[in-house]
Design a protein around this motif. Structure first.
Motif, PDB file in Angstrom:
ATOM      1  N   PRO A  64       5.751  12.953 -31.190  1.00 42.64           N
ATOM      2  CA  PRO A  64       5.390  12.494 -29.836  1.00 42.64           C
ATOM      3  C   PRO A  64       6.535  12.656 -28.851  1.00 42.64           C
ATOM      4  CG  PRO A  64       5.927  10.615 -31.207  1.00 42.64           C
ATOM      5  CD  PRO A  64       6.027  11.823 -32.101  1.00 42.64           C
ATOM      6  N   TYR A  65       6.750  13.868 -28.383  1.00 48.49           N
ATOM      7  CA  TYR A  65       7.896  14.146 -27.520  1.00 48.49           C
ATOM      8  C   TYR A  65       7.771  13.490 -26.150  1.00 48.49           C
ATOM      9  CZ  TYR A  65      11.119  16.718 -24.535  1.00 48.49           C
ATOM     10  OH  TYR A  65      12.104  17.045 -23.636  1.00 48.49           O
ATOM     11  N   GLU A  66       6.559  13.478 -25.595  1.00 48.98           N
ATOM     12  CA  GLU A  66       6.394  13.055 -24.200  1.00 48.98           C
ATOM     13  C   GLU A  66       5.344  11.959 -24.081  1.00 48.98           C
ATOM     14  OE1 GLU A  66       5.224  15.051 -19.868  1.00 48.98           O
ATOM     15  OE2 GLU A  66       5.538  16.303 -21.640  1.00 48.98           O
ATOM     16  N   GLY A  67       5.741  10.834 -23.508  1.00 43.17           N
ATOM     17  CA  GLY A  67       4.818   9.728 -23.306  1.00 43.17           C
ATOM     18  C   GLY A  67       4.594   9.442 -21.836  1.00 43.17           C
ATOM     19  N   SER A  68       3.407   8.951 -21.516  1.00 45.45           N
ATOM     20  CA  SER A  68       3.138   8.482 -20.153  1.00 45.45           C
ATOM     21  C   SER A  68       2.596   7.063 -20.247  1.00 45.45           C
ATOM     22  CB  SER A  68       2.143   9.398 -19.439  1.00 45.45           C
ATOM     23  OG  SER A  68       0.918   9.465 -20.132  1.00 45.45           O
ATOM     24  N   ILE A  69       2.967   6.247 -19.285  1.00 45.56           N
ATOM     25  CA  ILE A  69       2.554   4.848 -19.309  1.00 45.56           C
ATOM     26  C   ILE A  69       2.176   4.400 -17.903  1.00 45.56           C
ATOM     27  CG2 ILE A  69       4.953   4.027 -19.074  1.00 45.56           C
ATOM     28  CD1 ILE A  69       4.088   1.626 -20.884  1.00 45.56           C
ATOM     29  N   ASP A  70       1.046   3.734 -17.796  1.00 45.21           N
ATOM     30  CA  ASP A  70       0.618   3.126 -16.539  1.00 45.21           C
ATOM     31  C   ASP A  70       0.996   1.651 -16.594  1.00 45.21           C
ATOM     32  OD1 ASP A  70      -0.512   5.545 -15.769  1.00 45.21           O
ATOM     33  OD2 ASP A  70      -2.466   5.041 -16.614  1.00 45.21           O
ATOM     34  N   LEU A  71       1.832   1.215 -15.668  1.00 42.11           N
ATOM     35  CA  LEU A  71       2.309  -0.169 -15.700  1.00 42.11           C
ATOM     36  C   LEU A  71       1.260  -1.144 -15.184  1.00 42.11           C
ATOM     37  CD1 LEU A  71       6.026   0.186 -14.529  1.00 42.11           C
ATOM     38  CD2 LEU A  71       5.032   0.429 -16.814  1.00 42.11           C
ATOM     39  N   THR A  72       0.380  -0.669 -14.319  1.00 44.19           N
ATOM     40  CA  THR A  72      -0.691  -1.495 -13.767  1.00 44.19           C
ATOM     41  C   THR A  72      -1.708  -0.571 -13.120  1.00 44.19           C
ATOM     42  OG1 THR A  72      -1.239  -3.272 -12.207  1.00 44.19           O
ATOM     43  CG2 THR A  72       0.509  -1.758 -11.550  1.00 44.19           C
ATOM     44  N   TYR A  73      -2.929  -1.056 -12.930  1.00 49.40           N
ATOM     45  CA  TYR A  73      -3.904  -0.304 -12.144  1.00 49.40           C
ATOM     46  C   TYR A  73      -4.154  -0.982 -10.802  1.00 49.40           C
ATOM     47  CZ  TYR A  73      -4.482   2.358 -16.344  1.00 49.40           C
ATOM     48  OH  TYR A  73      -4.224   3.149 -17.429  1.00 49.40           O
ATOM     49  N   ARG A  74      -3.439  -2.078 -10.571  1.00 44.46           N
ATOM     50  CA  ARG A  74      -3.506  -2.727  -9.266  1.00 44.46           C
ATOM     51  C   ARG A  74      -2.731  -1.882  -8.250  1.00 44.46           C
ATOM     52  NH1 ARG A  74      -0.523  -7.157  -9.307  1.00 44.46           N
ATOM     53  NH2 ARG A  74       0.547  -6.549 -11.233  1.00 44.46           N
ATOM     54  N   CYS A  75      -3.179  -1.920  -7.006  1.00 47.57           N
ATOM     55  CA  CYS A  75      -2.483  -1.145  -5.978  1.00 47.57           C
ATOM     56  C   CYS A  75      -2.617  -1.836  -4.631  1.00 47.57           C
ATOM     57  CB  CYS A  75      -3.051   0.274  -5.897  1.00 47.57           C
ATOM     58  SG  CYS A  75      -2.102   1.355  -4.791  1.00 47.57           S
ATOM     59  N   ASN A  76      -1.542  -1.779  -3.856  1.00 43.72           N
ATOM     60  CA  ASN A  76      -1.548  -2.380  -2.522  1.00 43.72           C
ATOM     61  C   ASN A  76      -2.301  -1.522  -1.511  1.00 43.72           C
ATOM     62  OD1 ASN A  76       0.649  -0.568  -2.995  1.00 43.72           O
ATOM     63  ND2 ASN A  76       1.524  -1.148  -1.017  1.00 43.72           N
ATOM     64  N   ASN A  77      -2.535  -0.246  -1.842  1.00 41.10           N
ATOM     65  CA  ASN A  77      -3.396   0.611  -1.024  1.00 41.10           C
ATOM     66  C   ASN A  77      -4.795   0.650  -1.641  1.00 41.10           C
ATOM     67  OD1 ASN A  77      -1.354   1.246   0.778  1.00 41.10           O
ATOM     68  ND2 ASN A  77      -0.775   3.137  -0.283  1.00 41.10           N
ATOM     69  N   ASN A  78      -5.725   1.233  -0.904  1.00 39.49           N
ATOM     70  CA  ASN A  78      -7.098   1.375  -1.400  1.00 39.49           C
ATOM     71  C   ASN A  78      -7.588   2.777  -1.043  1.00 39.49           C
ATOM     72  OD1 ASN A  78      -9.639   0.900  -2.430  1.00 39.49           O
ATOM     73  ND2 ASN A  78     -10.354  -0.267  -0.650  1.00 39.49           N
ATOM     74  N   CYS A  79      -6.899   3.778  -1.596  1.00 35.79           N
ATOM     75  CA  CYS A  79      -7.107   5.168  -1.183  1.00 35.79           C
ATOM     76  C   CYS A  79      -8.519   5.655  -1.488  1.00 35.79           C
ATOM     77  CB  CYS A  79      -6.081   6.071  -1.858  1.00 35.79           C
ATOM     78  SG  CYS A  79      -4.392   5.733  -1.329  1.00 35.79           S
ATOM     79  N   ARG A  80      -9.022   6.464  -0.582  1.00 33.67           N
ATOM     80  CA  ARG A  80     -10.406   6.932  -0.657  1.00 33.67           C
ATOM     81  C   ARG A  80     -10.656   7.843  -1.857  1.00 33.67           C
ATOM     82  NH1 ARG A  80     -13.195   5.952   3.995  1.00 33.67           N
ATOM     83  NH2 ARG A  80     -11.949   5.026   5.675  1.00 33.67           N
ATOM     84  N   HIS A  81      -9.621   8.483  -2.353  1.00 26.67           N
ATOM     85  CA  HIS A  81      -9.794   9.441  -3.442  1.00 26.67           C
ATOM     86  C   HIS A  81      -9.403   8.864  -4.801  1.00 26.67           C
ATOM     87  CE1 HIS A  81      -5.579   9.489  -2.436  1.00 26.67           C
ATOM     88  NE2 HIS A  81      -5.308  10.116  -3.563  1.00 26.67           N
ATOM     89  N   CYS A  82      -8.983   7.593  -4.838  1.00 27.55           N
ATOM     90  CA  CYS A  82      -8.414   7.040  -6.071  1.00 27.55           C
ATOM     91  C   CYS A  82      -9.501   6.645  -7.071  1.00 27.55           C
ATOM     92  CB  CYS A  82      -7.537   5.832  -5.758  1.00 27.55           C
ATOM     93  SG  CYS A  82      -6.682   5.208  -7.230  1.00 27.55           S
ATOM     94  N   TRP A  83      -9.277   7.007  -8.317  1.00 27.76           N
ATOM     95  CA  TRP A  83     -10.257   6.769  -9.381  1.00 27.76           C
ATOM     96  C   TRP A  83      -9.879   5.597 -10.282  1.00 27.76           C
ATOM     97  CZ3 TRP A  83      -9.420   8.483 -14.770  1.00 27.76           C
ATOM     98  CH2 TRP A  83      -8.096   8.889 -15.005  1.00 27.76           C
TER      99      TRP A  83
END
Length: 649
Positions: free
Chosen positions: A18-37
């Motif tokens: 497992p050379y490369e990892g990605s981590i999402d710290l939260t799915y909360r966001c202070n913006n509410n972007c129109r394209h965000c999934w």
């Protein structure tokens, strides 16, 4: 000087660690972007389910013990977490590389200081003005907050990349966004995206995301495919292809060296995977179990249904399509569904690719070797000299070497070119890792600003040539495909690996026989070519390729001509070598002493940057030529009657 080589080994499989990892710290966001999934509100109750610092440290340590050396940090907006600095510091100090994705609006002077740590910081830009930006984020004041974040980063001396994200509601400001990006940072990129639909199956969110998708033709034009890179990756992937063609995700998993951990400790092989059946709960197990057992088991879990195989997987545009089961699941809640938008994008990409091939690629064949020439700038009928027309072909052969031209200002003041192995005006040559680096300088001693920088792979079969100016290329009538003084600099290296070399000579095909007239400038090669012009096929009057192929020694025409422009791309078996001597009489004497022949041929060998390996291969061929091909001293005068003697050979 003996050159030490660094050899690379071509892998037939990907090492499974497992050379490369990605981590999402939260799915909360202070913006509410129109394209965000992915976004959920700042005050969502899901905050209580997010991984703690202690849990993240445990995951990082377990992954590192198994080989993880790179982390991508994202969200949501990761800086919403009050413990962001602590998490970031641990991830950055326990990896060789890191990448951080953020909207940049929550950057403080304190955060800006820790972001000085070397790594990739990507900050999204959704508009060039507050009106457009705030419209996309649906958060008044967000543009002002972003500009403040940029200011803090600059004051702290932290480098960052601005990622321009075009969509329907900001596309009218695209050029302004690019200009703003350039003013903010020396690094920017275009993040034209297909936009995944809602991770949570929210139809209202998905409808707005669909509305923001750009028309396929616009999307392709904004983020133009790098055709050469894609071809390279397709070739490499086919060489190490693994997995089972009957199952969704099999190829993704079998060769994977990356993984993704969501904000709640659920791990999978890809960040786009949102089906809970494909995620392992690290809170109930451990990283090793997830990587070694759970993720591999997914590769043979869900079959590709026959309908999908007969449509998408058998489509002629499959290589140009970005469909994947994870994207299909988000779009239609099924791994095996066709997506019309992606079909339209694939058609546009295919049109772009075919046009690019027509405008930016040419093939030339010399000595049974195809040279593929690619250029950032369009290649037209006048780009290369007329002499190349004889060698141009419509399709590549089996043996292909590739040249790609780039046109960028060159300033090597802070560039490490590697270990210098040769310096003689106009060339400085270096070895770096498994590459040869050639720097061509216009003036002796002007090392920092060469006119060209060429990077060759170990066997010279691939070349990236960086040209300091477009002017010469646009002027046209170029005398070499490499834009060097001579293509022999490259081809003499390539030929050595194929039992071939250049000889300073004139070659003709006379009654089906290949005759080689050897001598330096002024020896009469062009004179002899003139004598034979009407009775033979002239291959070239100054440089001929000799190559042993299939056990037969042949001579090949080249475009490196002397006084006579008429050259041929043909070849013939070599039947005789004749050393030219101007005389009052016409006669031919056969040479018997191989040592004398070697002493005559060796000075006429065209030498590139000659390594021991090159000499060994070239001398082996030279020995074969001397022991196989009859050699003669040819004495001739100006009356041209020598032709009768040649016909009798």
């Amino acid at each position: 000087m003996q050159i030490k080589y660094s050899f690379s080994q071509k892998l037939t499989y990907f090492p499974h660690f497992p050379y490369e990892g990605s981590i999402d710290l939260t799915y909360r966001c202070n913006n509410n972007c129109r394209h965000c999934w992915l976004r959920i509100p700042v005050d969502s109750l899901k905050q209580g389910e997010e991984l703690s610092v202690t849990e993240i440290i445990k995951i990082v340590d377990e992954a590192r013990s198994m080989g993880c050396r790179k982390w991508t940090i994202s969200g949501g907006e990761p800086m919403l977490r009050p413990d962001f600095c602590e998490i970031f510091d641990y991830l950055a100090t326990h990896s060789i590389l890191y990448s951080l994705n953020t909207n940049g609006t929550l950057i403080t002077p304190e955060i800006a200081k820790i972001l000085r740590r070397k790594g990739e910081k990507v900050i999204s830009l959704y508009g060039a003005t507050s009106k457009v930006y705030d419209h996309i984020t649906r958060k008044p004041g967000s543009f002002e907050a972003l500009m403040r974040g940029f200011r803090y980063l600059k004051e702290a001396g932290a480098n960052f990349i601005v990622q321009v994200v075009p969509m329907k509601d900001n596309y009218h400001q695209f050029n302004e966004m690019v200009n703003l990006s350039r003013s903010l940072s020396k690094y920017y990129r275009i993040g034209a995206s297909l936009f995944c639909l809602s991770a949570y199956g929210d139809s209202r969110v998905s409808q707005e995301i669909k509305r923001q998708r750009l028309p396929p033709a616009v999307l392709i034009n904004l983020d133009k495919p790098d055709i050469c890179y894609e071809e390279k990756m397709q070739k490499e992937n086919s060489d190490v292809r693994c997995g089972n063609d009957n199952y969704n995700f099999s190829h993704c998993i079998k060769g994977a060296r990356g993984f993704h951990v969501d904000a709640y400790g659920k791990m999978s092989f890809c960040g786009s995977i949102k089906d809970p059946r494909f995620r392992y709960d690290l809170r109930k197990g451990n990283f090793r179990e997830a990587w070694e057992n759970f993720i591999p088991s997914l590769g043979l879990k869900y079959k590709i249904d026959e309908g999908h195989r007969n449509s998408c997987y058998s489509c002629s545009l499959r290589q140009d399509c970005q469909i994947c089961p994870a994207f299909a699941y988000l779009e239609r809640r099924s791994f095996n569904k066709k997506i019309g938008y992606l079909c339209a994008v694939a058609k546009e990409k295919n049109r772009f690719k075919e046009n690019w091939w027509r405008m930016h690629r040419r093939y030339y064949k010399i000595a049974d070797i195809t040279i593929q020439v690619d250029s950032e700038l369009p290649i037209n009928k006048d780009t290369f000299s007329y002499k190349f027309k004889q060698f141009e072909v419509s399709t590549p052969g089996e043996d292909v070497i590739k040249i790609r031209h780039y046109f960028i200002p060159l300033d090597l003041k802070y560039t490490d070119l590697g270990r210098e192995v040769y310096r003689k005006y106009p060339w400085n040559i270096y070895i770096k890792d498994t590459s040869w680096v050639y720097a061509s300088v216009a003036n002796a001693g002007d090392d920092e600003k060469p006119s060209q920088l060429a990077i060759f792979n170990q066997d010279y079969s691939h070349a990236r040539i960086l040209n300091n100016s477009k002017k010469v290329f646009l002027k046209g009538s170029l005398n070499s495909l490499t834009l060097f003084q001579s293509d022999q600099i490259l081809l003499a290296q390539v030929l050595a690996d194929r039992q071939g070399f250049y000889l300073h000579s004139c070659g003709v095909i006379l009654k089906g026989k290949g005759l080689l007239f050897v001598g330096h400038s002024g020896s009469g090669k062009s004179t002899m070519a003139g004598f034979l012009n009407k009775k033979s096929e002239l291959l070239c009057d100054d440089r001929i390729i000799v190559r042993k192929k299939g056990g037969v020694i042949r001579i090949y025409g080249t475009w490196s001509h002397g006084d006579i422009l008429n050259v041929s791309a043909n070849s013939a078996p070599l039947k005789a070598i004749l050393f030219l001597n101007k005389s009052e009489m016409n006669y031919i004497d056969k040479l018997q002493d191989n040592k004398i022949i070697a002493r005559k041929l060796l000075p006429c060998l065209i030498k590139p940057f000659a390594t021991i390996d090159w000499w060994n291969k070239s001398l082996a061929l030279l020995e074969s030529v001397i022991s196989t091909i009859p050699c003669y001293e040819l004495y001739f005068n100006k009356n041209g009657n020598i032709i009768e003697l040649l016909e009798e050979l």
